[in-house]
Design a protein around this motif. Structure first.
Motif, PDB file in Angstrom:
ATOM      1  N   LEU A   1       0.847  -1.186   0.000  1.00  0.00           N
ATOM      2  CA  LEU A   1       0.000   0.000   0.000  1.00  0.00           C
ATOM      3  C   LEU A   1       0.880   1.232   0.000  1.00  0.00           C
ATOM      4  O   LEU A   1       1.889   1.288   0.711  1.00  0.00           O
ATOM      5  N   MET A   2       0.498   2.228  -0.795  1.00  0.00           N
ATOM      6  CA  MET A   2       1.266   3.470  -0.873  1.00  0.00           C
ATOM      7  C   MET A   2       0.370   4.656  -0.546  1.00  0.00           C
ATOM      8  O   MET A   2      -0.783   4.710  -0.979  1.00  0.00           O
TER       9      MET A   2
ATOM     10  N   HIS B   1      12.139  -3.375   3.141  1.00  0.00           N
ATOM     11  CA  HIS B   1      11.392  -3.702   1.926  1.00  0.00           C
ATOM     12  C   HIS B   1       9.879  -3.609   2.159  1.00  0.00           C
ATOM     13  O   HIS B   1       9.126  -3.172   1.280  1.00  0.00           O
ATOM     14  N   GLU B   2       9.392  -4.012   3.330  1.00  0.00           N
ATOM     15  CA  GLU B   2       7.963  -4.056   3.577  1.00  0.00           C
ATOM     16  C   GLU B   2       7.438  -2.865   4.373  1.00  0.00           C
ATOM     17  O   GLU B   2       6.250  -2.809   4.688  1.00  0.00           O
ATOM     18  N   HIS B   3       8.306  -1.914   4.670  1.00  0.00           N
ATOM     19  CA  HIS B   3       7.895  -0.777   5.502  1.00  0.00           C
ATOM     20  C   HIS B   3       8.891   0.345   5.271  1.00  0.00           C
ATOM     21  O   HIS B   3       9.962   0.382   5.874  1.00  0.00           O
ATOM     22  N   ARG B   4       8.570   1.255   4.369  1.00  0.00           N
ATOM     23  CA  ARG B   4       9.562   2.259   4.001  1.00  0.00           C
ATOM     24  C   ARG B   4       8.932   3.577   3.606  1.00  0.00           C
ATOM     25  O   ARG B   4       7.727   3.679   3.356  1.00  0.00           O
ATOM     26  N   LEU B   5       9.795   4.578   3.521  1.00  0.00           N
ATOM     27  CA  LEU B   5       9.437   5.908   3.061  1.00  0.00           C
ATOM     28  C   LEU B   5      10.388   6.284   1.932  1.00  0.00           C
ATOM     29  O   LEU B   5      11.592   6.044   2.032  1.00  0.00           O
TER      30      LEU B   5
ATOM     31  N   TRP C   1       6.788  12.681  -1.190  1.00  0.00           N
ATOM     32  CA  TRP C   1       7.019  11.511  -0.337  1.00  0.00           C
ATOM     33  C   TRP C   1       6.033  10.396  -0.668  1.00  0.00           C
ATOM     34  O   TRP C   1       4.917  10.645  -1.116  1.00  0.00           O
ATOM     35  N   ILE C   2       6.495   9.175  -0.482  1.00  0.00           N
ATOM     36  CA  ILE C   2       5.684   7.973  -0.666  1.00  0.00           C
ATOM     37  C   ILE C   2       5.891   7.107   0.566  1.00  0.00           C
ATOM     38  O   ILE C   2       7.013   6.656   0.831  1.00  0.00           O
ATOM     39  N   ALA C   3       4.843   6.895   1.327  1.00  0.00           N
ATOM     40  CA  ALA C   3       4.893   6.044   2.516  1.00  0.00           C
ATOM     41  C   ALA C   3       4.309   4.683   2.137  1.00  0.00           C
ATOM     42  O   ALA C   3       3.215   4.613   1.577  1.00  0.00           O
TER      43      ALA C   3
END
Length: 426
Positions: free
Chosen positions: A186-187, A209-213, A232-234
């Motif tokens: 999800l983004m 990889h599974e939890h980034r900004l 930004w992309i969370a």
């Protein structure tokens, strides 16, 4: 305008890059776009040097790109603990003959649309109509077009499907294709006015990889305040087994709906919660793509852009490849004319290699380094060299650049995709 030689379904970045290319080489075309009014929608995207080269060769120079974005200076991955995993210079600082740009997607779209209309005429871009299907014979292709006045048909020698991930042209060409693929990521996207970090124009992937900004500026800093528009992309990854349950693929959302995933992400160089809360609006969408198809061509019809190769944005090269698609297609028309042979040559040149890029991006693309860190040390480290030697990190990145078509030595030494002044005869 008179009947064009080429019809283009979709007036997005790929469709307009193709249209500008066809106009440049003397092939008449008409773009049919479903929206009734073009607006500068979206947030930030990256244009790799291979795409910037093509825009410059189209007469859209860095002066125009500076109005909608900023040259990128660095690409970096940072672990959740704030320690660097990998960094490298980008664009001309890395030795490319052309810069890399981080731009506002909607402003790029408007720039391409305005440029095409100025060159080809206002009626060369038709809004509020959608090509929903086609049929063809030995003499040409007939496009079925839906509009406010009802359905009608138009003829051309070639039809280009540039109508995005939900492409009606692709669905006609491959009616048994699998549904859109969602792998669980999800983004949430937005922009915030703030001071840019590191070089002042750095693309930074922070986390796992599974939890980034992901953050990068898409404007130059204001000379008075030092503030820039920072994209930004969370991202978080969840269990995708239940499928995408929400309405639509792109929706406006509130910051409080997702910021709990990033509370406590505080560093002396970045306060992530403050960054996210500084946005006026945010958008949620799943990270989606489509399985590769064996061919992008059906006789006189060809797919480009997301209609051909919708891919995860992990490599920051979806828009770049769409631009390159249009240029390569134009080059094949220079060699073979506005013919099935040109489409076949284009398909043979790009379909296989770019389908591999789709799968690489699904496997995390260049962010795959984050996977390696997690596998080898659980994401916690003091010295990255003790986890992944520098030579291995460099080789990993070089492999991705080569596959995606922007390996520096190869790009710098390549002749122009379309020679200056080249025109299709006949």
């Amino acid at each position: 305008m008179s009947d064009p030689r080429v019809l283009i379904a979709g007036g997005g970045i790929g469709g307009l890059a193709a249209a500008l290319t066809l106009h440049q080489i003397g092939v008449s075309c008409r773009v049919i776009e479903s929206v009734a009014e073009l607006k500068p929608l979206g947030v930030g995207i990256n244009l790799q040097p291979n795409a910037v080269r093509e825009l410059i060769d189209l007469g859209i120079g860095t002066d125009r790109l500076d109005e909608i974005g900023v040259p990128a200076r660095e690409w970096a991955l940072v672990g959740r603990n704030g320690n660097d995993i990998y960094s490298e210079p980008r664009g001309t600082l890395a030795g490319y003959d052309w810069p890399q740009y981080a731009v506002h997607r909607g402003r790029l779209h408007m720039l391409l649309a305005e440029t095409f209309r100025a060159r080809a005429g206002q009626d060369a871009l038709v809004l509020g109509r959608k090509i929903t299907g086609y049929r063809q014979d030995a003499a040409g292709v007939t496009a079925v077009i839906e509009g406010p006045e009802g359905p009608h048909e138009e003829r051309a020698e070639v039809l280009i499907g540039a109508d995005g991930i939900h492409s009606a042209i692709r669905a006609t060409m491959h009616p048994d294709q699998p549904p859109i693929n969602w792998g669980g990521a999800l983004m949430w996207r937005g922009t915030t006015r703030t001071k840019p970090i590191r070089t002042g124009s750095s693309f930074v992937g922070l986390g796992t990889h599974e939890h980034r900004l992901v953050i990068y500026p898409i404007s130059a800093p204001d000379p008075d305040t030092g503030l820039a528009e920072v994209n930004w992309i969370a991202e978080v990854t969840v269990d995708p087994s239940g499928g995408w349950q929400k309405t639509g693929w792109f929706r406006e959302t509130g910051i409080e709906e997702f910021i709990h995933h990033f509370e406590g992400w505080n560093y002396d160089w970045l306060d992530v919660p403050e960054l996210l809360r500084g946005a006026e609006v945010a958008f949620e969408n799943p990270m989606i793509d489509r399985d590769p198809i064996p061919t992008w061509r059906d006789g006189r019809v060809v797919l480009i852009g997301d209609a051909a190769h919708a891919m995860y944005p992990t490599g920051s090269n979806g828009a770049s490849q769409a631009i390159v698609d249009g240029r390569v297609l134009g080059a094949e028309m220079l060699s073979h004319g506005v013919t099935e042979a040109a489409l076949a040559a284009f398909d043979a040149r790009l379909c296989g290699p770019i389908s591999e890029v789709v799968l690489r991006n699904r496997g995390a693309g260049p962010f795959g380094l984050l996977n390696l860190v997690n596998e080898r040390c659980g994401g916690a480290f003091d010295s990255i060299d003790e986890v992944i030697p520098s030579e291995e990190r460099a080789a990993f990145m070089a492999g991705y650049k080569a596959a995606a078509g922007f390996a520096m030595d190869q790009l710098n030494s390549a002749p122009p995709t379309i020679a200056p002044g080249a025109r299709v005869s006949g």
